[in-house]
Design a protein around this motif. Structure first.
Motif, PDB file in Angstrom:
ATOM      1  N   PRO A  50      93.706  55.166  63.991  1.00  0.00           N
ATOM      2  CA  PRO A  50      93.540  54.787  62.424  1.00  0.00           C
ATOM      3  C   PRO A  50      92.509  53.670  62.427  1.00  0.00           C
ATOM      4  CG  PRO A  50      95.961  55.039  63.170  1.00  0.00           C
ATOM      5  CD  PRO A  50      95.110  54.855  64.460  1.00  0.00           C
ATOM      6  N   GLU A  51      92.727  52.492  63.248  1.00  0.00           N
ATOM      7  CA  GLU A  51      91.687  51.621  62.651  1.00  0.00           C
ATOM      8  C   GLU A  51      90.253  51.953  63.292  1.00  0.00           C
ATOM      9  OE1 GLU A  51      94.375  50.988  64.439  1.00  0.00           O
ATOM     10  OE2 GLU A  51      95.650  50.021  62.902  1.00  0.00           O
ATOM     11  N   GLN A 117     100.685  46.887  52.354  1.00  0.00           N
ATOM     12  CA  GLN A 117      99.976  47.633  51.201  1.00  0.00           C
ATOM     13  C   GLN A 117      98.762  48.524  51.962  1.00  0.00           C
ATOM     14  OE1 GLN A 117      99.901  45.189  47.552  1.00  0.00           O
ATOM     15  NE2 GLN A 117     100.193  47.268  46.804  1.00  0.00           N
ATOM     16  N   LEU A 118      98.015  47.514  52.692  1.00  0.00           N
ATOM     17  CA  LEU A 118      96.805  47.998  53.304  1.00  0.00           C
ATOM     18  C   LEU A 118      97.162  48.934  54.742  1.00  0.00           C
ATOM     19  CD1 LEU A 118      94.668  44.798  53.208  1.00  0.00           C
ATOM     20  CD2 LEU A 118      94.640  46.812  51.701  1.00  0.00           C
ATOM     21  N   ARG A 119      98.097  48.458  55.304  1.00  0.00           N
ATOM     22  CA  ARG A 119      98.703  49.057  56.339  1.00  0.00           C
ATOM     23  C   ARG A 119      99.251  50.555  56.112  1.00  0.00           C
ATOM     24  NH1 ARG A 119     103.223  44.642  58.915  1.00  0.00           N
ATOM     25  NH2 ARG A 119     101.915  43.390  59.714  1.00  0.00           N
ATOM     26  N   VAL A 120      99.996  50.623  54.920  1.00  0.00           N
ATOM     27  CA  VAL A 120     100.680  51.983  54.500  1.00  0.00           C
ATOM     28  C   VAL A 120      99.492  52.985  54.134  1.00  0.00           C
ATOM     29  CG1 VAL A 120     102.094  53.031  52.876  1.00  0.00           C
ATOM     30  CG2 VAL A 120     102.867  50.928  53.974  1.00  0.00           C
ATOM     31  N   LEU A 176      96.570  40.854  61.831  1.00  0.00           N
ATOM     32  CA  LEU A 176      96.139  40.998  60.688  1.00  0.00           C
ATOM     33  C   LEU A 176      94.937  42.080  60.859  1.00  0.00           C
ATOM     34  CD1 LEU A 176      95.850  37.605  59.049  1.00  0.00           C
ATOM     35  CD2 LEU A 176      97.137  39.547  57.959  1.00  0.00           C
ATOM     36  N   HIS A 177      95.287  43.174  61.851  1.00  0.00           N
ATOM     37  CA  HIS A 177      94.456  44.098  62.244  1.00  0.00           C
ATOM     38  C   HIS A 177      93.771  44.972  61.127  1.00  0.00           C
ATOM     39  CE1 HIS A 177      96.863  47.747  62.420  1.00  0.00           C
ATOM     40  NE2 HIS A 177      97.931  46.855  62.514  1.00  0.00           N
ATOM     41  N   VAL A 178      94.490  45.164  60.097  1.00  0.00           N
ATOM     42  CA  VAL A 178      94.127  46.041  59.080  1.00  0.00           C
ATOM     43  C   VAL A 178      92.959  45.619  58.411  1.00  0.00           C
ATOM     44  CG1 VAL A 178      95.387  44.924  57.249  1.00  0.00           C
ATOM     45  CG2 VAL A 178      95.357  47.372  57.209  1.00  0.00           C
ATOM     46  N   LEU A 179      92.777  44.212  58.601  1.00  0.00           N
ATOM     47  CA  LEU A 179      91.316  43.868  58.084  1.00  0.00           C
ATOM     48  C   LEU A 179      90.110  43.848  59.043  1.00  0.00           C
ATOM     49  CD1 LEU A 179      92.434  40.679  56.303  1.00  0.00           C
ATOM     50  CD2 LEU A 179      92.142  42.715  55.234  1.00  0.00           C
ATOM     51  N   GLU A 180      90.524  44.608  60.138  1.00  0.00           N
ATOM     52  CA  GLU A 180      89.220  44.631  61.254  1.00  0.00           C
ATOM     53  C   GLU A 180      88.201  45.577  60.694  1.00  0.00           C
ATOM     54  OE1 GLU A 180      91.119  46.161  64.831  1.00  0.00           O
ATOM     55  OE2 GLU A 180      91.737  43.976  65.459  1.00  0.00           O
ATOM     56  N   PRO A 181      88.270  46.461  59.934  1.00  0.00           N
ATOM     57  CA  PRO A 181      87.135  47.200  59.356  1.00  0.00           C
ATOM     58  C   PRO A 181      86.094  46.549  58.743  1.00  0.00           C
ATOM     59  CG  PRO A 181      89.047  48.483  59.005  1.00  0.00           C
ATOM     60  CD  PRO A 181      89.656  47.114  59.548  1.00  0.00           C
ATOM     61  N   LEU A 182      86.461  45.414  58.199  1.00  0.00           N
ATOM     62  CA  LEU A 182      85.300  44.382  57.417  1.00  0.00           C
ATOM     63  C   LEU A 182      84.468  44.076  58.424  1.00  0.00           C
ATOM     64  CD1 LEU A 182      87.703  42.740  55.041  1.00  0.00           C
ATOM     65  CD2 LEU A 182      86.524  44.476  54.695  1.00  0.00           C
ATOM     66  N   THR A 299      96.798  32.332  64.609  1.00  0.00           N
ATOM     67  CA  THR A 299      96.584  32.931  66.303  1.00  0.00           C
ATOM     68  C   THR A 299      96.772  34.407  65.950  1.00  0.00           C
ATOM     69  OG1 THR A 299      98.866  32.611  66.238  1.00  0.00           O
ATOM     70  CG2 THR A 299      97.678  30.983  67.093  1.00  0.00           C
ATOM     71  N   HIS A 300      96.703  35.160  64.864  1.00  0.00           N
ATOM     72  CA  HIS A 300      96.913  36.480  64.573  1.00  0.00           C
ATOM     73  C   HIS A 300      95.696  37.011  63.686  1.00  0.00           C
ATOM     74  CE1 HIS A 300     100.750  35.513  66.190  1.00  0.00           C
ATOM     75  NE2 HIS A 300     100.756  36.894  66.738  1.00  0.00           N
ATOM     76  N   LEU A 301      94.541  36.303  63.648  1.00  0.00           N
ATOM     77  CA  LEU A 301      93.333  36.906  62.773  1.00  0.00           C
ATOM     78  C   LEU A 301      92.714  37.760  63.464  1.00  0.00           C
ATOM     79  CD1 LEU A 301      92.419  33.592  61.151  1.00  0.00           C
ATOM     80  CD2 LEU A 301      93.550  35.418  59.841  1.00  0.00           C
TER      81      LEU A 301
END
Length: 585
Positions: A50-51, A117-120, A176-182, A299-301
């Motif tokens: 997905p990512e 919401q971003l994950r879903v 917060l891996h859902v923000l990795e595409p940025l 620590t999870h950014l």
């Protein structure tokens, strides 16, 4: 035997390809009887991840904008309940329909919502755009899978791979891996701000700060301390939809109940004096809880956010947390800290003298914003002043209460620091200085290490330079620390920033601000709006103080929070933990 035949679905086959890549080449063949002979294409199967799918889409073309889902999962956890305010470029790259605007915007370009919401949304796209397009397994493929599973060695390796994958899913879910595409677009956002809200949650000026920062291009991450938990809680309201009205000066209804729990409070000076030890313990526990939230997020950014650096910022209780937070272990990752509506001195909110200072690295540039009429931390007629003046009755605080953080800034020898005391501003400085705050924040965020030179940078602007006055500049022991007084604004705080810029030019051309600007008929509407905002704020403050109970909240001993003990995602405090169901064998 095809190594992909070890798992039941095509999605699992994609995961298995990733395992083959991890095993790399001959190790893959030796372990699974793979016929690739070490020539496995490292990209095989990664398109289904997905990512990776979202990242490649953001690099090649913009995703089709979609509204974020509004039905939450059963247990979003601390990270999932984090609020995030995305700037316009990030909204486009993540394929979201904007649901938020900044003050005076003609249309919505920002997005405010929760991480889950971003994950879903990412999962929904993956299932629709990837899995749904794959053909079902044929009878021969199913037979091949069943045959492969008869081999005890392959069966054991598949079960091990499943456990590893479930662990990877759990670890990624806590980040917060859902923000990795940025990361694949340098212009996705100007920077990242970790924002810590006040004691009531993300309401009023807390959300206004997020909208200001996102309007400047910054991505704002705000852990919601009220979104569940043992010690404090507020029922969550409906999420913001695209067509929903989002008034800048009103509450957006992110919560539907008042705060409950052992670490919720409304501070009354007489109650603090009557029960000093209980309130000292209360504020100590509040700091431990909020600083644990900061540590977990930092620590999870995603890696790209760590590389670009993060600004830490807080309002009121959140500002106390940011000021006392020990950020030294994060080094250069912390670009600057912003402390709004907290005086950073020994007062009722800091249980000990040792806690009444800056707890982080002195190398981090620091901006302190506070009103000289702050109802809680001001030098006079405030809760801090009342508690301090009643030491015989049990109160505590500095003998020289200044109402700002400059004294401690000098004592700690911060390398770079700026304290802005806003004339006439109360606990919510945006009500009187909203547009000035935009100028101040923009200047600090651009070059935090030059914060002591902001006044010099504004000399070319007649309006801004007329509003700031340097009260003190300290350079003893190295570094520069400046205290400035900011006067009252000539223009209504409710005026959109773009319009105020035009009015400043008009005032400059006509030779005077007070006469030319205040007499202009176009400002009558915005002046009335400002009076309305101030009246509503005064009414809320009056109601809050009237409803405060004299008795302190029921306290419990809490030497450490549950987050302090966390070493892995699986041990985070929550109702339940979701893991993918096992494959039937």
């Amino acid at each position: 035997t095809n190594p992909m035949a070890a798992l039941k679905s095509r999605q699992d086959q994609a995961y298995f390809r990733i395992l083959c890549v991890v095993l790399s080449g001959s190790a893959c063949g030796a372990a699974m009887g793979c016929t690739c002979s070490g020539t496995t294409n490292p990209n095989t199967g990664l398109d289904e991840f997905p990512e990776v799918l979202a990242s490649r889409a953001s690099m090649l073309a913009l995703l089709t904008p979609e509204e974020a889902p509004i039905n939450p999962p059963e247990d979003p956890d601390l990270v999932g309940n984090c609020l995030v305010c995305l700037p316009e470029a990030s909204v486009r790259l993540l394929g979201l329909v904007p649901n938020m605007d900044d003050k005076g915007d003609a249309q919505k370009t920002l997005w405010l919502g929760r991480i889950w919401q971003l994950r879903v949304l990412a999962l929904r796209r993956y299932r629709r755009d990837v899995l749904a397009r794959r053909p079902p397994l044929s009878a021969s493929e199913r037979a091949s899978i069943d045959k492969a599973l008869q081999d005890p060695k392959k069966h054991a390796i598949c079960l091990k791979m499943q456990k590893l994958w479930r662990g990877a899913v759990a670890r990624r879910r806590s980040s917060l891996h859902v923000l990795e595409p940025l990361a694949f677009s340098p212009s996705s956002h100007a920077g990242t701000v970790l924002f810590m809200h006040g004691s009531g949650g993300m309401t009023y000026n807390n959300v206004r700060y997020a909208r200001k920062l996102a309007g400047m291009g910054f991505l704002v991450i705000a852990p919601d301390s009220m979104a569940g938990g043992k010690y404090r809680h507020r029922d969550l309201g409906g999420l913001i939809s695209t067509g929903q009205d989002t008034p800048y000066w009103d509450d957006l209804g992110l919560y539907t109940s008042s705060a409950t729990g052992e670490l919720t409070y409304n501070t009354d000076a007489s109650a603090v004096v009557q029960n000093p030890e209980k309130f000292r313990q209360l504020y100590s526990n509040v700091f431990r809880l909020r600083s644990a939230e900061m540590n977990w997020i930092l620590t999870h950014l995603p890696l790209h956010m760590c590389i670009r650096g993060v600004f830490t910022m807080g309002q009121s209780e959140g500002a106390m947390t940011v000021a006392r937070f020990d950020d030294r272990k994060y080094g250069a990752m912390i670009r600057g800290r912003i402390i709004s509506a907290f005086s950073v001195e020994y007062c009722y909110f800091t249980p000990t003298r040792e806690a009444a200072t800056y707890g982080g690295s002195p190398e981090v540039a620091t901006l302190n914003i506070i009103g000289d009429e702050d109802q809680f931390f001001g030098p006079a007629n405030s809760v801090a002043a009342s508690v301090c003046n009643d030491k015989e009755g049990g109160g505590w605080g500095s003998d020289n209460l200044t109402g700002n953080g400059f004294k401690e800034m000098r004592r700690k020898k911060l390398r770079r620091g700026l304290v802005a005391v806003l004339q006439g501003a109360k606990h919510d400085p945006s009500e009187t200085h909203d547009n000035f705050l935009r100028d101040l924040l923009r200047a600090f965020l651009a070059t935090p290490s030059d914060c002591h030179r902001i006044v010099d940078q504004w000399k070319c602007d007649s309006y801004l330079s007329s509003k700031v006055k340097v009260e003190s500049l300290d350079s003893d022991g190295g570094g520069f620390r400046m205290l400035v007084k900011v006067g009252k604004m000539d223009l209504p705080s409710t005026l959109p920033y773009k319009e105020e810029m035009l009015k400043r030019i008009v005032g400059h051309k006509s030779g005077g601000y007070n006469n030319a600007l205040r007499q202009a008929s176009i400002l009558n509407y915005w002046a009335a709006q400002e009076k309305s905002v101030l009246a509503k704020s005064a009414e809320r403050a009056k109601e809050m103080f009237e409803e405060i109970s004299k008795a302190p909240p029921k306290m419990v001993d809490m030497m450490e929070t549950a987050y302090d003990k966390v070493t892995a995602w699986s041990s985070m405090p929550r109702k339940s933990t979701f893991v993918p169901p096992p494959v039937k064998v």
